[in-house]
Design an enzyme around this catalytic site. Sequence first.
Site, PDB file in Angstrom:
ATOM      1  N   HIS A 197     -39.514 -61.192  -2.927  1.00  0.00           N
ATOM      2  CA  HIS A 197     -40.056 -62.103  -1.911  1.00  0.00           C
ATOM      3  C   HIS A 197     -41.568 -62.111  -2.095  1.00  0.00           C
ATOM      4  O   HIS A 197     -42.158 -61.073  -2.442  1.00  0.00           O
ATOM      5  CB  HIS A 197     -39.756 -61.606  -0.495  1.00  0.00           C
ATOM      6  CG  HIS A 197     -38.303 -61.654  -0.132  1.00  0.00           C
ATOM      7  ND1 HIS A 197     -37.697 -62.802   0.332  1.00  0.00           N
ATOM      8  CD2 HIS A 197     -37.331 -60.708  -0.168  1.00  0.00           C
ATOM      9  CE1 HIS A 197     -36.416 -62.556   0.575  1.00  0.00           C
ATOM     10  NE2 HIS A 197     -36.160 -61.291   0.273  1.00  0.00           N
TER      11      HIS A 197
ATOM     12  N   HIS B 229     -25.873 -56.234  -9.931  1.00  0.00           N
ATOM     13  CA  HIS B 229     -26.221 -56.869  -8.627  1.00  0.00           C
ATOM     14  C   HIS B 229     -27.695 -57.263  -8.659  1.00  0.00           C
ATOM     15  O   HIS B 229     -28.577 -56.407  -8.571  1.00  0.00           O
ATOM     16  CB  HIS B 229     -25.966 -55.912  -7.459  1.00  0.00           C
ATOM     17  CG  HIS B 229     -26.239 -56.530  -6.117  1.00  0.00           C
ATOM     18  ND1 HIS B 229     -25.315 -56.515  -5.090  1.00  0.00           N
ATOM     19  CD2 HIS B 229     -27.310 -57.203  -5.622  1.00  0.00           C
ATOM     20  CE1 HIS B 229     -25.821 -57.129  -4.030  1.00  0.00           C
ATOM     21  NE2 HIS B 229     -27.052 -57.555  -4.324  1.00  0.00           N
TER      22      HIS B 229
ATOM     23  N   HIS C 192     -21.092 -57.509   0.730  1.00  0.00           N
ATOM     24  CA  HIS C 192     -22.236 -56.969   1.467  1.00  0.00           C
ATOM     25  C   HIS C 192     -21.606 -56.283   2.677  1.00  0.00           C
ATOM     26  O   HIS C 192     -21.190 -56.942   3.623  1.00  0.00           O
ATOM     27  CB  HIS C 192     -23.208 -58.084   1.882  1.00  0.00           C
ATOM     28  CG  HIS C 192     -24.413 -57.539   2.587  1.00  0.00           C
ATOM     29  ND1 HIS C 192     -25.671 -57.548   2.033  1.00  0.00           N
ATOM     30  CD2 HIS C 192     -24.546 -56.931   3.798  1.00  0.00           C
ATOM     31  CE1 HIS C 192     -26.528 -56.967   2.865  1.00  0.00           C
ATOM     32  NE2 HIS C 192     -25.870 -56.597   3.944  1.00  0.00           N
TER      33      HIS C 192
ATOM     34  N   ASP D 113     -30.050 -54.634  -7.065  1.00  0.00           N
ATOM     35  CA  ASP D 113     -30.364 -55.417  -5.868  1.00  0.00           C
ATOM     36  C   ASP D 113     -31.845 -55.798  -5.841  1.00  0.00           C
ATOM     37  O   ASP D 113     -32.438 -55.921  -4.767  1.00  0.00           O
ATOM     38  CB  ASP D 113     -29.968 -54.695  -4.582  1.00  0.00           C
ATOM     39  CG  ASP D 113     -29.908 -55.643  -3.390  1.00  0.00           C
ATOM     40  OD1 ASP D 113     -29.819 -56.870  -3.600  1.00  0.00           O
ATOM     41  OD2 ASP D 113     -29.971 -55.154  -2.239  1.00  0.00           O
TER      42      ASP D 113
ATOM     43  N   LYS E  88     -18.761 -63.506  -3.790  1.00  0.00           N
ATOM     44  CA  LYS E  88     -19.543 -62.615  -2.921  1.00  0.00           C
ATOM     45  C   LYS E  88     -19.284 -62.928  -1.459  1.00  0.00           C
ATOM     46  O   LYS E  88     -19.402 -64.075  -1.022  1.00  0.00           O
ATOM     47  CB  LYS E  88     -21.035 -62.798  -3.238  1.00  0.00           C
ATOM     48  CG  LYS E  88     -21.993 -61.987  -2.363  1.00  0.00           C
ATOM     49  CD  LYS E  88     -22.033 -60.509  -2.750  1.00  0.00           C
ATOM     50  CE  LYS E  88     -22.835 -59.685  -1.760  1.00  0.00           C
ATOM     51  NZ  LYS E  88     -24.259 -59.622  -2.057  1.00  0.00           N
TER      52      LYS E  88
ATOM     53  N   ALA F  51     -36.273 -59.070   4.095  1.00  0.00           N
ATOM     54  CA  ALA F  51     -35.664 -57.878   3.493  1.00  0.00           C
ATOM     55  C   ALA F  51     -35.551 -58.074   1.994  1.00  0.00           C
ATOM     56  O   ALA F  51     -35.108 -59.122   1.537  1.00  0.00           O
ATOM     57  CB  ALA F  51     -34.282 -57.657   4.087  1.00  0.00           C
TER      58      ALA F  51
ATOM     59  N   HIS G  91     -30.796 -60.465  -7.663  1.00  0.00           N
ATOM     60  CA  HIS G  91     -31.254 -61.750  -7.098  1.00  0.00           C
ATOM     61  C   HIS G  91     -32.319 -62.325  -8.018  1.00  0.00           C
ATOM     62  O   HIS G  91     -33.376 -61.708  -8.197  1.00  0.00           O
ATOM     63  CB  HIS G  91     -31.828 -61.536  -5.697  1.00  0.00           C
ATOM     64  CG  HIS G  91     -30.822 -60.966  -4.754  1.00  0.00           C
ATOM     65  ND1 HIS G  91     -29.972 -61.757  -4.014  1.00  0.00           N
ATOM     66  CD2 HIS G  91     -30.490 -59.681  -4.477  1.00  0.00           C
ATOM     67  CE1 HIS G  91     -29.161 -60.978  -3.302  1.00  0.00           C
ATOM     68  NE2 HIS G  91     -29.460 -59.716  -3.565  1.00  0.00           N
ATOM     69  N   LEU G  92     -32.038 -63.486  -8.586  1.00  0.00           N
ATOM     70  CA  LEU G  92     -32.981 -64.103  -9.536  1.00  0.00           C
ATOM     71  C   LEU G  92     -33.764 -65.254  -8.930  1.00  0.00           C
ATOM     72  O   LEU G  92     -34.685 -65.769  -9.561  1.00  0.00           O
ATOM     73  CB  LEU G  92     -32.234 -64.610 -10.778  1.00  0.00           C
ATOM     74  CG  LEU G  92     -31.906 -63.574 -11.847  1.00  0.00           C
ATOM     75  CD1 LEU G  92     -31.101 -64.217 -12.968  1.00  0.00           C
ATOM     76  CD2 LEU G  92     -33.177 -62.921 -12.399  1.00  0.00           C
ATOM     77  N   ARG G  93     -33.368 -65.704  -7.714  1.00  0.00           N
ATOM     78  CA  ARG G  93     -34.042 -66.854  -7.074  1.00  0.00           C
ATOM     79  C   ARG G  93     -33.930 -68.085  -7.961  1.00  0.00           C
ATOM     80  O   ARG G  93     -33.084 -68.173  -8.829  1.00  0.00           O
ATOM     81  CB  ARG G  93     -35.504 -66.517  -6.728  1.00  0.00           C
ATOM     82  CG  ARG G  93     -35.722 -65.202  -5.997  1.00  0.00           C
ATOM     83  CD  ARG G  93     -34.860 -65.044  -4.771  1.00  0.00           C
ATOM     84  NE  ARG G  93     -35.259 -63.872  -3.985  1.00  0.00           N
ATOM     85  CZ  ARG G  93     -34.438 -63.233  -3.156  1.00  0.00           C
ATOM     86  NH1 ARG G  93     -33.171 -63.622  -3.005  1.00  0.00           N
ATOM     87  NH2 ARG G  93     -34.865 -62.212  -2.445  1.00  0.00           N
TER      88      ARG G  93
ATOM     89  N   LEU H 150     -32.123 -54.685   2.903  1.00  0.00           N
ATOM     90  CA  LEU H 150     -30.828 -54.563   3.568  1.00  0.00           C
ATOM     91  C   LEU H 150     -29.754 -54.329   2.516  1.00  0.00           C
ATOM     92  O   LEU H 150     -29.793 -54.981   1.476  1.00  0.00           O
ATOM     93  CB  LEU H 150     -30.531 -55.829   4.392  1.00  0.00           C
ATOM     94  CG  LEU H 150     -31.398 -55.963   5.652  1.00  0.00           C
ATOM     95  CD1 LEU H 150     -31.219 -57.332   6.284  1.00  0.00           C
ATOM     96  CD2 LEU H 150     -31.061 -54.857   6.660  1.00  0.00           C
TER      97      LEU H 150
ATOM     98  N   HIS I   7     -24.435 -52.298  -3.264  1.00  0.00           N
ATOM     99  CA  HIS I   7     -25.537 -51.491  -2.730  1.00  0.00           C
ATOM    100  C   HIS I   7     -25.092 -50.503  -1.645  1.00  0.00           C
ATOM    101  O   HIS I   7     -25.497 -50.574  -0.497  1.00  0.00           O
ATOM    102  CB  HIS I   7     -26.709 -52.353  -2.224  1.00  0.00           C
ATOM    103  CG  HIS I   7     -26.327 -53.612  -1.482  1.00  0.00           C
ATOM    104  ND1 HIS I   7     -25.485 -53.618  -0.413  1.00  0.00           N
ATOM    105  CD2 HIS I   7     -26.704 -54.894  -1.679  1.00  0.00           C
ATOM    106  CE1 HIS I   7     -25.357 -54.862   0.014  1.00  0.00           C
ATOM    107  NE2 HIS I   7     -26.083 -55.662  -0.728  1.00  0.00           N
TER     108      HIS I   7
ATOM    109  N   ASN J 216     -27.008 -66.287  -3.318  1.00  0.00           N
ATOM    110  CA  ASN J 216     -27.582 -66.614  -1.999  1.00  0.00           C
ATOM    111  C   ASN J 216     -28.867 -67.423  -2.120  1.00  0.00           C
ATOM    112  O   ASN J 216     -29.931 -67.024  -1.655  1.00  0.00           O
ATOM    113  CB  ASN J 216     -27.799 -65.340  -1.153  1.00  0.00           C
ATOM    114  CG  ASN J 216     -28.775 -64.355  -1.776  1.00  0.00           C
ATOM    115  OD1 ASN J 216     -28.927 -64.283  -2.984  1.00  0.00           O
ATOM    116  ND2 ASN J 216     -29.461 -63.595  -0.933  1.00  0.00           N
TER     117      ASN J 216
END
Length: 346
Positions: free
Chosen positions: A252, A14, A137, A248, A100, A264, A16-18, A220, A175, A42
Amino acid sequence: MIKSLTIRQPDDWHLHLRDGAALKTVLPFTAHQFGRAIVMPNLTPAITTLDAAIAYRDRILAALPPAVDFKPLMTAYLTNGTDPDVIAEGFRDGVFVAAKLYPAHATTNSAAGVTDIRNIDRVLELMADIGMPLLVHGEVTDPAVDIFDREAVFIDTVLIPLTERLPTLRIVFEHATTEHAVQFVREAGAHIGATITPHHLLLNRNAMFQGGIRPHHYCLPIVKREHHRLALVEAATSGDPHFFLGTDSAPHAVSAKETACGCAGIFNAPTAMELYAEVFDAANALDRLEAFASLHGPRFYGLPVNERTITLEHSSQIVPNAVALPDGGEIRPFRAGETLAWRLVA
Ligand code: NCD
Ligand code: ZN
């Protein structure tokens, strides 16, 4: 005392690589530690089509440092309007490893998410038929529900009815943050699993308010009470194959976190394995780290385990204070400036 630990290379189930410059900045940290990662969809716009997923995968591969072997595993972002055939085709073609479910407005970049799970009944029925995992989620979004209860209420009002309607649907409860989630997943069959993050294993909710408000401990689902943290540690270190590693890691810019309405997400990628090692060491369970980090995930997804190994050493390191972004901004890593007891050496 164990001084060094060599295990099969782990995967991050899980992440987030942007995109764009941020992708180039954060990807090397993950690729240094993990062989594969389930990449969250996302973005804005969200990854909802096969073409978007293929293009995103290509951008990830192009952003890899030279000679680094890392495999991004792509996911589809479900919306109210998702076409079941697009999801099934992507799964058959080997592009989408999973889909997802973001309840609309549950978290960062989830505005395009699903407003009522019954809107995607046909998609979920097809996924159950073809054995495609649903990654959830697991939080309700009703503002009347206390933020610390949103996971438990999701399990009771959305997840349990879903598993009754579609008992063969493969689900990863992403998560997990509560003892309710641990109990639900532990009692479920092998077709249901859960990922657990390093920060939910290390923090309880006091960490968000320790001496003042701590935006870098805000993510979150939000971190919970100590008894929930202890239940997560017990689950992760128990050897139960339902539970596997998912950081996760959610970077940011500092400017987006240290503000009146901060985003978050916790950026733990630079030292993810060291953080898990700390948790397993404290629980006297280092001999079970490999199963959690490197074996249970591939087993759930039906993928081979990695052939390479990594070595963690009991020797201290200081987490960098910041990671620079090309636009002049920076990202604050989890535990920035603090000393960790473990270090990934190879
Ligand atoms: C994630 C993000 O920033 O994309 N944030 C987070 O706090 N974990 C989204 C998510 O996984 O909820
Ligand atoms: Zn996430």
